[in-house]
Design a protein around this motif. Structure first.
Motif, mmCIF file in Angstrom:
data_model
loop_
_atom_site.group_PDB
_atom_site.id
_atom_site.type_symbol
_atom_site.label_atom_id
_atom_site.label_comp_id
_atom_site.label_asym_id
_atom_site.label_seq_id
_atom_site.Cartn_x
_atom_site.Cartn_y
_atom_site.Cartn_z
ATOM 1 N N ILE A 6 -15.977 16.265 -31.541
ATOM 2 C CA ILE A 6 -15.622 17.146 -30.385
ATOM 3 C C ILE A 6 -16.693 17.329 -29.333
ATOM 4 C CG2 ILE A 6 -15.258 19.784 -29.886
ATOM 5 C CD1 ILE A 6 -13.891 19.638 -32.741
ATOM 6 N N THR A 7 -17.700 17.299 -29.856
ATOM 7 C CA THR A 7 -19.175 17.193 -28.972
ATOM 8 C C THR A 7 -19.092 16.315 -28.012
ATOM 9 O OG1 THR A 7 -20.394 18.565 -30.511
ATOM 10 C CG2 THR A 7 -21.695 17.613 -28.671
ATOM 11 N N ALA A 8 -18.806 15.015 -28.503
ATOM 12 C CA ALA A 8 -18.710 13.640 -27.715
ATOM 13 C C ALA A 8 -17.836 13.772 -26.708
ATOM 14 C CB ALA A 8 -18.759 12.445 -28.788
ATOM 15 N N VAL A 9 -16.668 14.286 -27.062
ATOM 16 C CA VAL A 9 -15.481 14.256 -26.311
ATOM 17 C C VAL A 9 -16.007 15.160 -25.078
ATOM 18 C CG1 VAL A 9 -13.190 15.152 -25.617
ATOM 19 C CG2 VAL A 9 -13.681 13.612 -27.524
ATOM 20 N N ALA A 10 -16.690 16.383 -25.439
ATOM 21 C CA ALA A 10 -16.936 17.192 -24.240
ATOM 22 C C ALA A 10 -17.945 16.850 -23.269
ATOM 23 C CB ALA A 10 -17.650 18.631 -25.055
ATOM 24 N N LEU A 11 -19.036 15.896 -23.994
ATOM 25 C CA LEU A 11 -19.837 15.162 -23.180
ATOM 26 C C LEU A 11 -19.246 14.193 -22.344
ATOM 27 C CD1 LEU A 11 -22.930 14.871 -25.768
ATOM 28 C CD2 LEU A 11 -22.676 16.300 -24.078
ATOM 29 N N LEU A 12 -18.425 13.468 -22.585
ATOM 30 C CA LEU A 12 -17.729 12.513 -21.984
ATOM 31 C C LEU A 12 -16.998 13.270 -20.807
ATOM 32 C CD1 LEU A 12 -15.937 9.973 -21.235
ATOM 33 C CD2 LEU A 12 -14.040 11.213 -22.807
ATOM 34 N N PHE A 13 -16.394 14.479 -20.817
ATOM 35 C CA PHE A 13 -15.755 15.014 -19.758
ATOM 36 C C PHE A 13 -16.846 15.866 -18.846
ATOM 37 C CE2 PHE A 13 -11.674 16.349 -22.500
ATOM 38 C CZ PHE A 13 -11.186 14.996 -22.177
ATOM 39 N N GLY A 63 -20.080 9.477 -26.462
ATOM 40 C CA GLY A 63 -21.121 9.483 -27.092
ATOM 41 C C GLY A 63 -21.815 10.923 -27.461
ATOM 42 N N THR A 64 -22.745 10.990 -28.507
ATOM 43 C CA THR A 64 -23.300 11.998 -28.832
ATOM 44 C C THR A 64 -24.571 12.627 -27.859
ATOM 45 O OG1 THR A 64 -24.713 10.834 -30.507
ATOM 46 C CG2 THR A 64 -22.468 12.032 -31.245
ATOM 47 N N ASP A 65 -25.177 11.639 -27.005
ATOM 48 C CA ASP A 65 -26.066 11.754 -26.313
ATOM 49 C C ASP A 65 -25.652 11.843 -24.749
ATOM 50 O OD1 ASP A 65 -28.490 11.581 -24.654
ATOM 51 O OD2 ASP A 65 -29.605 10.104 -25.959
ATOM 52 N N GLY A 74 -22.475 4.508 -25.180
ATOM 53 C CA GLY A 74 -21.839 5.499 -26.035
ATOM 54 C C GLY A 74 -21.963 5.018 -27.470
ATOM 55 N N ASP A 75 -22.338 5.896 -28.475
ATOM 56 C CA ASP A 75 -22.562 5.581 -29.676
ATOM 57 C C ASP A 75 -21.248 5.724 -30.614
ATOM 58 O OD1 ASP A 75 -22.854 8.244 -29.708
ATOM 59 O OD2 ASP A 75 -24.703 8.355 -30.754
#
Length: 95
Positions: A6-13, A63-65, A74-75
């Motif tokens: 969920i965090t990764a998707v938020a970062l992507l957006f 990714g998470t970063d 992206g990891d």
């Protein structure tokens, strides 16, 4: 889907951009800012910037970063460049 994704998707957006302006109305499972997503393969969608009538290709990096994602690393998952006019994709990375 776990909290990391969920965090990764938020970062992507938050880091997605388009060659002629910013994408808008970024969604995951038809929600703009989901708190949680129950699907292991959620659908991601977007709107093209005003004045842009079509796209030729897209790429999604998850990714998470956020700084790494902004650099194209992206990891969690990378779709690779997809030649498509569609404004929807299915996440195919790890949960």
């Amino acid at each position: 889907m776990n909290r990391t994704l969920i965090t990764a998707v938020a970062l992507l957006f938050a880091t997605v951009t388009f060659g002629h302006g910013r994408l808008s109305f970024l969604q995951c499972e038809h929600l703009e800012n989901p708190i949680g997503v129950d699907s292991k393969a959620p659908r991601l969608s977007w709107r093209l910037p005003d004045g842009v009538t079509a796209q030729r290709q897209w790429e999604i990096i998850v990714g998470t970063d956020s700084s790494a994602v902004a650099r194209g690393i992206g990891d969690m998952w990378s779709s690779g460049v997809v030649k498509s006019h569609k404004v929807i994709a299915t996440y195919q990375g790890r949960a």
